[in-house]
Design a protein around this motif. Structure first.
Motif, PDB file in Angstrom:
ATOM      1  N   VAL A  65      12.646   1.439   1.549  1.00  0.00           N
ATOM      2  CA  VAL A  65      12.682   2.046   2.885  1.00  0.00           C
ATOM      3  C   VAL A  65      11.261   2.418   3.320  1.00  0.00           C
ATOM      4  CG1 VAL A  65      13.406   4.100   4.180  1.00  0.00           C
ATOM      5  CG2 VAL A  65      15.067   2.838   2.796  1.00  0.00           C
ATOM      6  N   THR A  66      10.491   3.025   2.421  1.00  0.00           N
ATOM      7  CA  THR A  66       9.110   3.390   2.731  1.00  0.00           C
ATOM      8  C   THR A  66       8.275   2.161   3.039  1.00  0.00           C
ATOM      9  OG1 THR A  66       9.259   5.368   1.342  1.00  0.00           O
ATOM     10  CG2 THR A  66       7.044   4.550   1.826  1.00  0.00           C
ATOM     11  N   ALA A  67       8.450   1.107   2.256  1.00  0.00           N
ATOM     12  CA  ALA A  67       7.716  -0.142   2.473  1.00  0.00           C
ATOM     13  C   ALA A  67       8.087  -0.756   3.815  1.00  0.00           C
ATOM     14  CB  ALA A  67       8.010  -1.125   1.336  1.00  0.00           C
ATOM     15  N   ARG A  68       9.375  -0.769   4.118  1.00  0.00           N
ATOM     16  CA  ARG A  68       9.826  -1.316   5.411  1.00  0.00           C
ATOM     17  C   ARG A  68       9.207  -0.556   6.573  1.00  0.00           C
ATOM     18  NH1 ARG A  68      15.578   0.295   6.757  1.00  0.00           N
ATOM     19  NH2 ARG A  68      14.389   2.190   7.107  1.00  0.00           N
ATOM     20  N   ASP A  69       9.238   0.772   6.477  1.00  0.00           N
ATOM     21  CA  ASP A  69       8.696   1.590   7.562  1.00  0.00           C
ATOM     22  C   ASP A  69       7.199   1.361   7.741  1.00  0.00           C
ATOM     23  OD1 ASP A  69      11.275   2.520   7.850  1.00  0.00           O
ATOM     24  OD2 ASP A  69      10.877   4.489   6.958  1.00  0.00           O
ATOM     25  N   ALA A  70       6.473   1.198   6.649  1.00  0.00           N
ATOM     26  CA  ALA A  70       5.031   0.942   6.732  1.00  0.00           C
ATOM     27  C   ALA A  70       4.756  -0.421   7.345  1.00  0.00           C
ATOM     28  CB  ALA A  70       4.399   1.042   5.344  1.00  0.00           C
ATOM     29  N   ALA A  71       5.526  -1.426   6.960  1.00  0.00           N
ATOM     30  CA  ALA A  71       5.352  -2.773   7.510  1.00  0.00           C
ATOM     31  C   ALA A  71       5.650  -2.784   9.007  1.00  0.00           C
ATOM     32  CB  ALA A  71       6.259  -3.767   6.778  1.00  0.00           C
ATOM     33  N   VAL A  72       6.735  -2.153   9.399  1.00  0.00           N
ATOM     34  CA  VAL A  72       7.107  -2.086  10.819  1.00  0.00           C
ATOM     35  C   VAL A  72       6.028  -1.367  11.614  1.00  0.00           C
ATOM     36  CG1 VAL A  72       8.756  -1.073  12.456  1.00  0.00           C
ATOM     37  CG2 VAL A  72       9.592  -2.320  10.446  1.00  0.00           C
ATOM     38  N   ALA A  73       5.556  -0.225  11.109  1.00  0.00           N
ATOM     39  CA  ALA A  73       4.525   0.545  11.822  1.00  0.00           C
ATOM     40  C   ALA A  73       3.241  -0.262  11.981  1.00  0.00           C
ATOM     41  CB  ALA A  73       4.248   1.852  11.085  1.00  0.00           C
ATOM     42  N   ALA A  74       2.855  -0.991  10.941  1.00  0.00           N
ATOM     43  CA  ALA A  74       1.632  -1.800  11.014  1.00  0.00           C
ATOM     44  C   ALA A  74       1.753  -2.876  12.077  1.00  0.00           C
ATOM     45  CB  ALA A  74       1.333  -2.429   9.656  1.00  0.00           C
ATOM     46  N   LYS A 124       0.826  -1.213   0.000  1.00  0.00           N
ATOM     47  CA  LYS A 124       0.000   0.000   0.000  1.00  0.00           C
ATOM     48  C   LYS A 124       0.860   1.263   0.000  1.00  0.00           C
ATOM     49  CE  LYS A 124      -3.913  -1.601   2.792  1.00  0.00           C
ATOM     50  NZ  LYS A 124      -4.590  -1.388   4.084  1.00  0.00           N
ATOM     51  N   ALA A 125       1.982   1.201   0.707  1.00  0.00           N
ATOM     52  CA  ALA A 125       2.774   2.400   0.977  1.00  0.00           C
ATOM     53  C   ALA A 125       3.769   2.772  -0.114  1.00  0.00           C
ATOM     54  CB  ALA A 125       3.529   2.223   2.293  1.00  0.00           C
ATOM     55  N   ALA A 126       4.194   1.799  -0.915  1.00  0.00           N
ATOM     56  CA  ALA A 126       5.293   2.087  -1.846  1.00  0.00           C
ATOM     57  C   ALA A 126       5.179   1.245  -3.105  1.00  0.00           C
ATOM     58  CB  ALA A 126       6.627   1.814  -1.154  1.00  0.00           C
ATOM     59  N   ASP A 127       5.886   1.682  -4.117  1.00  0.00           N
ATOM     60  CA  ASP A 127       5.936   0.972  -5.396  1.00  0.00           C
ATOM     61  C   ASP A 127       7.024  -0.094  -5.316  1.00  0.00           C
ATOM     62  OD1 ASP A 127       5.635   0.198  -8.025  1.00  0.00           O
ATOM     63  OD2 ASP A 127       6.797   1.894  -8.829  1.00  0.00           O
ATOM     64  N   ILE A 128       6.684  -1.210  -4.707  1.00  0.00           N
ATOM     65  CA  ILE A 128       7.633  -2.308  -4.504  1.00  0.00           C
ATOM     66  C   ILE A 128       7.172  -3.530  -5.287  1.00  0.00           C
ATOM     67  CG2 ILE A 128       8.594  -1.589  -2.290  1.00  0.00           C
ATOM     68  CD1 ILE A 128       5.885  -4.187  -2.313  1.00  0.00           C
ATOM     69  N   THR A 129       8.041  -4.519  -5.338  1.00  0.00           N
ATOM     70  CA  THR A 129       7.724  -5.783  -5.981  1.00  0.00           C
ATOM     71  C   THR A 129       7.778  -6.884  -4.931  1.00  0.00           C
ATOM     72  OG1 THR A 129       8.679  -5.027  -8.061  1.00  0.00           O
ATOM     73  CG2 THR A 129       8.451  -7.402  -7.781  1.00  0.00           C
ATOM     74  N   VAL A 130       6.722  -7.690  -4.867  1.00  0.00           N
ATOM     75  CA  VAL A 130       6.688  -8.817  -3.943  1.00  0.00           C
ATOM     76  C   VAL A 130       7.417  -9.990  -4.604  1.00  0.00           C
ATOM     77  CG1 VAL A 130       5.230 -10.451  -2.696  1.00  0.00           C
ATOM     78  CG2 VAL A 130       4.522  -8.052  -2.895  1.00  0.00           C
ATOM     79  N   ILE A 131       8.527 -10.388  -4.002  1.00  0.00           N
ATOM     80  CA  ILE A 131       9.329 -11.493  -4.516  1.00  0.00           C
ATOM     81  C   ILE A 131       8.845 -12.817  -3.927  1.00  0.00           C
ATOM     82  CG2 ILE A 131      11.671 -12.458  -4.667  1.00  0.00           C
ATOM     83  CD1 ILE A 131      11.275  -9.790  -6.197  1.00  0.00           C
ATOM     84  N   GLU A 132       8.623 -12.835  -2.600  1.00  0.00           N
ATOM     85  CA  GLU A 132       8.227 -14.060  -1.917  1.00  0.00           C
ATOM     86  C   GLU A 132       7.584 -13.731  -0.579  1.00  0.00           C
ATOM     87  OE1 GLU A 132       8.117 -17.059  -2.882  1.00  0.00           O
ATOM     88  OE2 GLU A 132       8.192 -18.349  -1.142  1.00  0.00           O
ATOM     89  N   LEU A 133       6.554 -14.497  -0.217  1.00  0.00           N
ATOM     90  CA  LEU A 133       5.911 -14.416   1.099  1.00  0.00           C
ATOM     91  C   LEU A 133       5.814 -15.829   1.642  1.00  0.00           C
ATOM     92  CD1 LEU A 133       2.902 -12.045   0.347  1.00  0.00           C
ATOM     93  CD2 LEU A 133       5.107 -11.441   1.371  1.00  0.00           C
ATOM     94  N   ARG A 134       6.211 -16.008   2.882  1.00  0.00           N
ATOM     95  CA  ARG A 134       6.098 -17.307   3.559  1.00  0.00           C
ATOM     96  C   ARG A 134       5.430 -17.059   4.902  1.00  0.00           C
ATOM     97  NH1 ARG A 134      12.206 -19.345   2.385  1.00  0.00           N
ATOM     98  NH2 ARG A 134      12.033 -19.339   0.132  1.00  0.00           N
ATOM     99  N   ALA A 135       4.189 -17.488   5.028  1.00  0.00           N
ATOM    100  CA  ALA A 135       3.396 -17.174   6.221  1.00  0.00           C
ATOM    101  C   ALA A 135       3.153 -18.378   7.111  1.00  0.00           C
ATOM    102  CB  ALA A 135       2.056 -16.570   5.798  1.00  0.00           C
ATOM    103  N   VAL A 136       3.985 -19.385   7.035  1.00  0.00           N
ATOM    104  CA  VAL A 136       3.782 -20.576   7.848  1.00  0.00           C
ATOM    105  C   VAL A 136       5.112 -21.018   8.447  1.00  0.00           C
ATOM    106  CG1 VAL A 136       4.063 -22.242   5.964  1.00  0.00           C
ATOM    107  CG2 VAL A 136       2.598 -22.811   7.899  1.00  0.00           C
ATOM    108  N   GLY A 137       5.034 -21.635   9.618  1.00  0.00           N
ATOM    109  CA  GLY A 137       6.230 -22.064  10.331  1.00  0.00           C
ATOM    110  C   GLY A 137       6.457 -21.198  11.553  1.00  0.00           C
ATOM    111  N   ARG A 138       7.618 -21.314  12.145  1.00  0.00           N
ATOM    112  CA  ARG A 138       7.916 -20.520  13.339  1.00  0.00           C
ATOM    113  C   ARG A 138       8.015 -19.032  13.004  1.00  0.00           C
ATOM    114  NH1 ARG A 138       8.766 -21.244  18.396  1.00  0.00           N
ATOM    115  NH2 ARG A 138       8.867 -23.490  18.232  1.00  0.00           N
TER     116      ARG A 138
END
Length: 195
Positions: free
Chosen positions: A175-184, A147-161
């Protein structure tokens, strides 16, 4: 769901494919077998559809989605009610690590591209790798980053520890994407993990 996050789930899940703009809910539980019961409750409670149901020895993960946010909320509430829990009982997310790499070398980009299920990592771009526990919270982080930045999603892994996401783009966008993810993630409430 943002377009790339929805597309990644659709490309990697065995169930009903979600579309951008749909509402979704991840339910992650331990022990993993409890997800069967959660799926039964959630699917009978309203008109949601499942994209994935993954059961590991330690954790289980269920993703449900709908075009109507009210349907997703009703299913989630039904699961909580049946289990005698409230939203406040969830484990608060913890960011285990973040790595920010600028000007990714072509060989490293090719290594990432060998196992990624999302878009390709292009040499010279910046890369963000984030690890979160519990794992399912990585979906929230990725969606907010998109939502926050013009980024490309390379990989998401939502299972495991730990959940992991790999995002790329220009240095400033990552940097903008990282900051938005951290804030959320830091803005989410819940109990501390008592392991």
């Amino acid at each position: 769901m943002q377009p790339q996050c929805a597309a990644h789930i659709a490309a990697t899940s065995p169930g009903d494919v979600p579309l951008a703009g749909m509402a979704e809910l991840y339910i992650e539980m331990a022990p993993g077998n409890e997800v069967f019961r959660a799926a039964d409750i959630a699917l009978k409670a309203s008109g949601v559809r499942p994209a994935l149901q993954i059961i590991e020895r330690e954790f289980g993960l269920l993703e449900i989605h709908s075009e109507q946010q009210a349907e997703v909320l009703a299913s989630g509430q039904a699961v909580l009610d049946e289990l005698g829990l409230t939203e406040a009982d969830r484990i608060r997310p913890t960011i285990a690590s973040t790595q920010f790499i600028t000007n990714v070398h072509p060989y490293q980009a090719q290594l990432l591209n060998k196992w990624r299920k999302g878009s390709m990592m292009m040499p010279g771009q910046s890369l963000l790798v984030m690890e979160v526990a519990p794992a399912a919270y990585i979906a929230v982080a990725a969606n907010e980053a998109e939502k926050a930045a013009d980024i490309t999603v390379i990989e998401l892994r939502a299972v495991g520890r730990f959940g992991r996401m790999f995002l790329s783009g220009s240095e400033s966008d990552v940097v903008t994407a990282r900051d938005a993810a951290v804030a959320a993630l830091e803005g989410m409430h819940g109990r501390e993990d008592g392991r």
